[in-house]
Design an enzyme around this catalytic site. Structure first.
Site, PDB file in Angstrom:
ATOM      1  N   LYS A   1       0.849  -1.205   0.000  1.00  0.00           N
ATOM      2  CA  LYS A   1       0.000   0.000   0.000  1.00  0.00           C
ATOM      3  C   LYS A   1       0.883   1.253   0.000  1.00  0.00           C
ATOM      4  CE  LYS A   1       1.018   1.265   4.380  1.00  0.00           C
ATOM      5  NZ  LYS A   1       1.756   2.472   4.748  1.00  0.00           N
TER       6      LYS A   1
ATOM      7  N   ASP B   1      -1.930  -1.188  10.175  1.00  0.00           N
ATOM      8  CA  ASP B   1      -2.086  -1.243   8.717  1.00  0.00           C
ATOM      9  C   ASP B   1      -2.820  -2.501   8.247  1.00  0.00           C
ATOM     10  OD1 ASP B   1      -0.954   1.176   8.068  1.00  0.00           O
ATOM     11  OD2 ASP B   1       1.072   0.352   7.857  1.00  0.00           O
TER      12      ASP B   1
HETATM   13  O1  C5P Z   1       0.115  -0.657  14.912  1.00  0.00           O
HETATM   14  P1  C5P Z   1       1.526  -0.997  14.597  1.00  0.00           P
HETATM   15  O2  C5P Z   1       2.082  -2.069  15.487  1.00  0.00           O
HETATM   16  O3  C5P Z   1       1.770  -1.284  13.165  1.00  0.00           O
HETATM   17  O4  C5P Z   1       2.355   0.320  14.901  1.00  0.00           O
HETATM   18  C1  C5P Z   1       3.759   0.332  14.997  1.00  0.00           C
HETATM   19  C2  C5P Z   1       4.183   1.547  15.775  1.00  0.00           C
HETATM   20  O5  C5P Z   1       3.862   2.744  15.055  1.00  0.00           O
HETATM   21  C3  C5P Z   1       3.456   1.685  17.100  1.00  0.00           C
HETATM   22  O6  C5P Z   1       4.130   0.993  18.120  1.00  0.00           O
HETATM   23  C4  C5P Z   1       3.470   3.179  17.333  1.00  0.00           C
HETATM   24  O7  C5P Z   1       4.706   3.583  17.882  1.00  0.00           O
HETATM   25  C5  C5P Z   1       3.390   3.749  15.919  1.00  0.00           C
HETATM   26  N1  C5P Z   1       2.015   4.129  15.534  1.00  0.00           N
HETATM   27  C6  C5P Z   1       1.420   5.222  16.128  1.00  0.00           C
HETATM   28  N2  C5P Z   1       0.136   5.576  15.759  1.00  0.00           N
HETATM   29  C7  C5P Z   1      -0.529   4.883  14.835  1.00  0.00           C
HETATM   30  C8  C5P Z   1       0.059   3.764  14.220  1.00  0.00           C
HETATM   31  C9  C5P Z   1       1.342   3.412  14.593  1.00  0.00           C
HETATM   32  O8  C5P Z   1       2.026   5.885  16.986  1.00  0.00           O
HETATM   33  N3  C5P Z   1      -1.765   5.243  14.493  1.00  0.00           N
END
Ligand code: C5P
Length: 319
Positions: A16, A149
């Site tokens: 994406k 994601d």
């Molecule tokens: O959700 P995911 O594990 O993919 O996110 C990885 C990191 O990206 C999270 O630990 C966070 O630090 C950051 N993140 C965030 N806000 C979001 C998505 C991701 O701060 N909406």
């Protein structure tokens, strides 16, 4: 033909890009509130899933990835596919297992959602393999627990994502007679970028001015290059470029090579440029790479009106 009894599925899992990534504030849970226009693109991994009696086995087969990224990022990606399968079996209570083989073409730690796409593909693939036992809502719940994601990539087409990423509003592109793809040139620096670190560097003064989201959506559907390039924005680009100057070099090379619009993909490090036609994308890629290192990872791709595809046989390439 009812192919549901065939004992293996092949899933194409598209990467994406975020054409708009507005970070709107930090949340009490440590995540960030987002508003983002996400579209699948034609760069895909292929995930093959075979049922087994028990246990989950995940293997990766890198195919043409930047070499350092292969080493740095494979393990967490494997984990996400593994966690998706565990989530599926756990939720369904099925006494079964599977063998998963992922042929990786999407670079890892690259802002292209490769690991999340594979996880979404595992959920949809297992659901097809075991004859659709889980509703889309239940799959979406598992997806939200895997990462921000995964829910947008589970939907199968361009979407708006909001909240942490778990709230998804589809943009119905697949059946829209206006649909035209946008041509893209992707450049990757060959190293992974830690998402957490980039989000941590975001500060409220980087909040972007309000924008006409509806216009961006219809420009995406109609493949309106000029209109869409005026809407491109990413709240994380400034901090990512400041921390990794190599990314700004990639963006500069794309601009000098004639890309109509250039943006960081997600939290990076892939940078994409938009071209008006496929022929123009080929030219932009060639000229941008000539300005950089000839071994820089580069690909041509296009936006897709649909996402993960599951088949009970081989799948054709999409570009
Ligand atoms: O959700 P995911 O594990 O993919 O996110 C990885 C990191 O990206 C999270 O630990 C966070 O630090 C950051 N993140 C965030 N806000 C979001 C998505 C991701 O701060 N909406």
């Amino acid at each position: 033909m009812d192919t549901r009894n065939v004992n293996c599925v092949t899933v194409q899992t598209p990467a994406k890009i975020n054409l708009i990534l507005d970070v709107q504030g930090k949340r009490p849970d440590g995540y960030h509130e987002l508003r983002s226009l996400v579209t699948p693109i034609s760069l895909c991994d292929t995930v093959r899933i075979e049922p087994t009696g028990n246990g989950i086995d995940v293997r990766m087969q890198p195919a043409g990835l930047p070499s350092r990224a292969e080493v740095a990022g494979i393990e967490p990606q494997e984990n996400l596919a593994m966690r998706a399968a565990e989530g599926f079996f756990g939720c369904h209570g099925l006494a079964a297992g599977c063998r998963i083989l992922i042929r990786k073409r999407i670079p890892v730690g690259a802002g292209l959602g490769g690991g999340s796409a594979d996880a979404a593909g595992v959920l949809l693939g297992l659901n097809a393999l075991f004859k659709t036992p889980l509703s889309h809502e239940r799959l979406a719940l598992i997806a939200a627990g895997l990462g921000s994601d995964v829910p947008p990539l589970l939907w199968g087409g361009p979407v708006w994502m909001s909240g942490r990423g778990e709230r998804v509003t589809p943009v119905s592109a697949k059946h829209d007679a206006r649909w035209q793809p946008l041509w893209l040139v992707l450049l990757n620096p060959g190293f992974s970028i830690p998402t957490t670190d980039i989000y941590r560097r975001w500060i409220p003064s980087l909040t972007l001015a309000a924008q006409n989201y509806k216009k961006a959506e219809s420009d995406l559907i109609a493949g309106n290059v000029h209109g869409l390039c005026g809407c491109l924005r990413n709240s994380l680009q400034k901090v990512a470029f400041a921390k990794y100057p190599a990314l700004e070099l990639l963006a500069g090379a794309l601009r000098e090579a004639g890309a109509r619009g250039v943006l960081l993909a997600g939290s990076g490090g892939t940078v994409f440029g938009i071209a008006a036609t496929r022929a123009e994308a080929v030219r932009v890629r060639r000229d941008a790479v000539a300005r950089l290192d000839p071994v820089v990872w580069s690909r041509i791709a296009k936006t897709m009106p649909d996402g993960v595809m599951v088949a009970h046989g081989p799948l054709e390439a999409r570009v």
